[in-house]
Design an enzyme around this catalytic site. Structure first.
Site, PDB file in Angstrom:
ATOM      1  N   HIS A 557       0.810  -1.214   0.000  1.00 50.09           N
ATOM      2  CA  HIS A 557       0.000   0.000   0.000  1.00 50.09           C
ATOM      3  C   HIS A 557       0.842   1.263   0.000  1.00 50.09           C
ATOM      4  O   HIS A 557       0.288   2.362   0.047  1.00 50.09           O
ATOM      5  CB  HIS A 557      -0.911  -0.002   1.227  1.00 50.09           C
ATOM      6  N   CYS A 558       2.177   1.147  -0.056  1.00 49.29           N
ATOM      7  CA  CYS A 558       3.035   2.345   0.030  1.00 49.29           C
ATOM      8  C   CYS A 558       3.887   2.559  -1.214  1.00 49.29           C
ATOM      9  O   CYS A 558       3.726   3.552  -1.923  1.00 49.29           O
ATOM     10  CB  CYS A 558       3.945   2.244   1.262  1.00 49.29           C
ATOM     11  N   LEU A 559       4.806   1.656  -1.477  1.00 51.68           N
ATOM     12  CA  LEU A 559       5.810   1.905  -2.515  1.00 51.68           C
ATOM     13  C   LEU A 559       5.220   2.171  -3.896  1.00 51.68           C
ATOM     14  O   LEU A 559       5.708   3.059  -4.608  1.00 51.68           O
ATOM     15  CB  LEU A 559       6.798   0.735  -2.585  1.00 51.68           C
TER      16      LEU A 559
END
Length: 717
Positions: A557-559
């Site tokens: 859910h970030c990179l």
């Protein structure tokens, strides 16, 4: 459907206001019958002017508190209107008169605030509650305790737990009241009201006023007409610090409570309003129907001889004592799971959830009203990208609007969701300040990014340093104080913008470096070099090099998301993050490169076309040993292989179903497939056995290690 609402005095007007609006919004015809029990403008008409109440069709103007005198007039209007339901509120004499009239005529009766009990049968209100509940067809109870009370009493009507109507009223009207707060009163002050019949007996009232005079506290005292009459007739004189004023409207009363450090009252309604507004309350009665406010420490019962001590010791309960946590979600299935002691998060065991539930330190709810009782509200919601690859803050913004409607003075609000610099100050702060409160003065606001690496055991939420930046220094300190009570280390930065960009830098740093090795992987494929050998060799340098590894693309859910948040924000400053965006392009291209590698392996290793080949994907989560498939490159790779005509199956011990691809995890039988592709290297899998049994292996994670380098049927990224 026609509903006849019987009202007559201040408490009923307040409770009827949100209900009346809701009835009209849903198309019900409401006929309001006003008994006139309260007839002074400030205790009656002002509510219809200020709160949006339906103007009474019938003003009886009886000017009496005797239910027996009210009944004939109410019955006459009910016969005239022939309603489908009669609706009464609370515990006043108008409530009882309306209930008795409906029962006598055979109209179905609904009672709001059913089941409340103080246990004091000397109070007329207690007797009114019991009799009204006995007569009611439909009983709207505010909580489970009230439902249990009604069951124990054996009432015949149907009971529904609907929540506290006073919470609805406070939520709707508190923001308006805050804007009306004038600040004209001495600071600090306590809000004071006395009106109950038992407290306006001359000697009792004299004792109360004398003790209040002696406390040295400053009070703002809207004097009820009944109380004023007794004071004037018996020479009861409040001291100068008891600012006796004329009765005020509901919104002005709320404004007084908002600005007060204490509420001293014998009103049932003000006890709950003080609770929802987070102001410590002293109730001048031996008992209360709102027993939960006493149980949690927000309300103290006091009589003559006890008031001064109660004023000094009163406080609003600290929700951090014992670290009690309420989890608010919009998904009923998740709330039900948590309240059963079942975790849906891979890194959090069900045993730990169950333990916290049993200790009373954790619970989950769908009810945003629970936020009113919190000291701190932490927002940890998804911040995805739109279809145009731009920031989509819809979920966070919608939740912030819900919070603003319930925001209480002194609360701490912290955004933890990853986002672009400026979100906390530019998006959240204006919404929260629509409550009438000011950030940094009336409530605290900060940003503190989550720093979680799922599946990792050496660095946990507790041991990973926590970054905190508030909109003011006081906000930063308040947030740091919260986290320092639970975590090992807190790092303060100068602003929420600095904290927001810190999180983006951390993730973009990884994204850019992964893009570097992904680009080298494509180059090494052309040069016929083993990149894994080269990375191993470079990693022997004790300084100046940090190991990053190639793969089929970024997941989680970030990179895959965070670089786009910063690039979007940078364009507002006429700046283009070309280096960051180029890294994103390289990483997004990796599933396509890996599909080509699989095609080459089948063609050269098995003399098979990708179309029609049986391909087993090994691992579909975005990283090893977790259950999370968000943005997993495996999903894109499966899509590309299926579009090319391959017959795709997958095996993953952590993911039994992939409904979006209409696939289920199959048994691990490498020999049944033309090619096994290692996309996620879960530690549970024996890769030597996979190589031994599979006719062809494409290893995108170096799971086969050195053995894979020398085995001719293993193709590596």
């Amino acid at each position: 459907m026609k509903i006849a609402s019987i009202v007559g005095n201040r408490p009923q007007f307040v409770k009827a206001a949100p209900t009346s609006v809701a009835l009209r919004e849903r198309g019900f015809e409401e006929v309001v019958i006003h008994t006139g029990q309260h007839y002074d403008r400030e205790l009656s008409q002002v509510f219809f002017e200020e709160l949006g109440l339906e103007e009474p069709r019938h003003r009886l103007d009886l000017r009496t508190a005797d239910p027996g005198l009210m009944r004939p007039a109410i019955e006459s209007r009910l016969i005239e209107e022939q309603p489908d339901w009669v609706l009464v509120y609370g515990d006043t004499n108008s409530t009882l008169a309306g209930a008795e009239a409906a029962s006598e005529l055979g109209f179905p009766l609904a009672h709001v605030e059913a089941g409340l009990r103080s246990g004091d049968l000397s109070m007329p209100e207690e007797l009114n509650r019991i009799e009204t509940d006995r007569l009611a067809t439909l009983l709207f109870a505010p909580d489970e305790r009230s439902r249990e009370t009604l069951a124990a009493e054996g009432v015949e009507g149907r009971v529904e737990v609907v929540g506290d109507v006073m919470a609805d009223a406070t939520r709707v009207f508190a923001p308006i009241a805050r804007k009306r707060a004038t600040g004209d009163w001495p600071d600090p002050y306590a809000a004071l009201t006395i009106h109950r019949e038992a407290n306006t007996e001359p000697e009792r009232l004299r004792a109360l006023i004398d003790e209040l005079n002696a406390t040295g506290w400053t009070f703002v005292f809207p004097v009820h007409p009944r109380t004023r009459k007794v004071m004037d007739e018996h020479g009861i004189v409040p001291a100068p610090q008891l600012h006796a004023i004329e009765p005020v409207g509901y919104l002005e009363m709320l404004a007084l409570v908002v600005g007060a450090t204490r509420v001293v009252t014998d009103s049932g309604g003000l006890q709950k309003e003080a609770y929802w507004l987070r102001v410590p309350c002293i109730t001048l009665r031996p008992s209360t129907e709102w027993v939960d406010t006493v149980a949690v420490g927000a309300n103290r019962l006091a009589g003559p001889g006890e008031i001064a001590r109660a004023l000094e010791e009163a406080s609003f309960p600290d929700a951090r004592a014992g670290h009690s946590v309420v989890l608010v979600d919009v998904q009923p299935e998740r709330v039900d799971m948590l309240n059963r002691g079942e975790s849906y998060v891979g890194d959090v065991s069900s045993e730990s959830v169950k333990e916290l539930l049993d200790q009373g330190r954790l619970r989950a709810t769908l009810d945003y009203d629970e936020l009113r009782g919190a000291d701190a509200i932490l927002i940890a919601l998804p911040t995805p990208l739109s279809a145009q690859r731009e920031p989509d803050l819809t979920i966070v913004v919608d939740a912030t609007r819900d919070i603003a409607q319930r925001l209480q003075k002194g609360q701490l609000v912290i955004l933890e969701s990853t986002t672009y610099p400026g979100t906390t100050r530019e998006r959240l702060q204006p919404i929260l300040e629509e409550s009438g409160f000011k950030a940094g003065t009336d409530f605290h606001l900060a940003f503190s990014p989550e720093r979680v690496d799922p599946g990792r055991e050496d660095w946990t939420t507790k041991s990973t340093p926590k970054i905190v930046g508030g909109v003011t220094e006081a906000c930063t300190e308040k947030a740091a104080e919260l986290y320092e009570s639970a975590l090992d280390s807190v790092i303060r930065v100068s602003s929420p913008e600095a904290a927001e960009l810190t999180k983006l830098l951390e993730n973009i740093f990884r994204s850019v470096n992964i893009a570097l090795v992904n680009e080298l992987a494509q180059l090494c494929d052309r040069m016929d070099l083993d990149l894994w050998e080269i990375i191993d060799a470079a990693s022997t340098k004790p300084f100046g090099f940090m190991r990053f590894e190639p793969g089929p693309g970024l997941g989680g859910h970030c990179l895959p998301v965070d670089p786009f948040y910063l690039s979007w924000k940078a364009r507002q400053y006429d700046f283009y993050t070309e280096f960051i965006e180029l890294a994103g392009k390289v990483n997004q291209n990796m599933p396509y490169f890996c599909r080509s590698l699989i095609s080459q392996a089948l063609n050269h290793g098995r003399e098979l076309s990708l179309k029609g080949a049986k391909v087993l994907i090994l691992g579909v989560t975005y990283k090893a040993n977790v259950r999370d498939t968000r943005e997993s490159p495996a999903l894109k790779l499966i899509e590309l292989l299926q579009n090319a005509g391959a017959e795709v199956a997958y095996h993953d011990p952590f993911v039994p179903e992939l409904p979006e691809r209409e696939l289920s995890s199959v048994a691990l039988d490498p020999a049944e497939h033309d090619c096994v592709v290692i996309v996620t290297a879960h530690s549970k899998i024996d890769y030597e056995q996979v190589v031994e049994q599979a006719p062809l292996v494409v290893d995108l994670r170096n799971a086969t290690g050195r053995n894979g380098r020398v085995d001719g049927k293993v193709w590596k990224l």
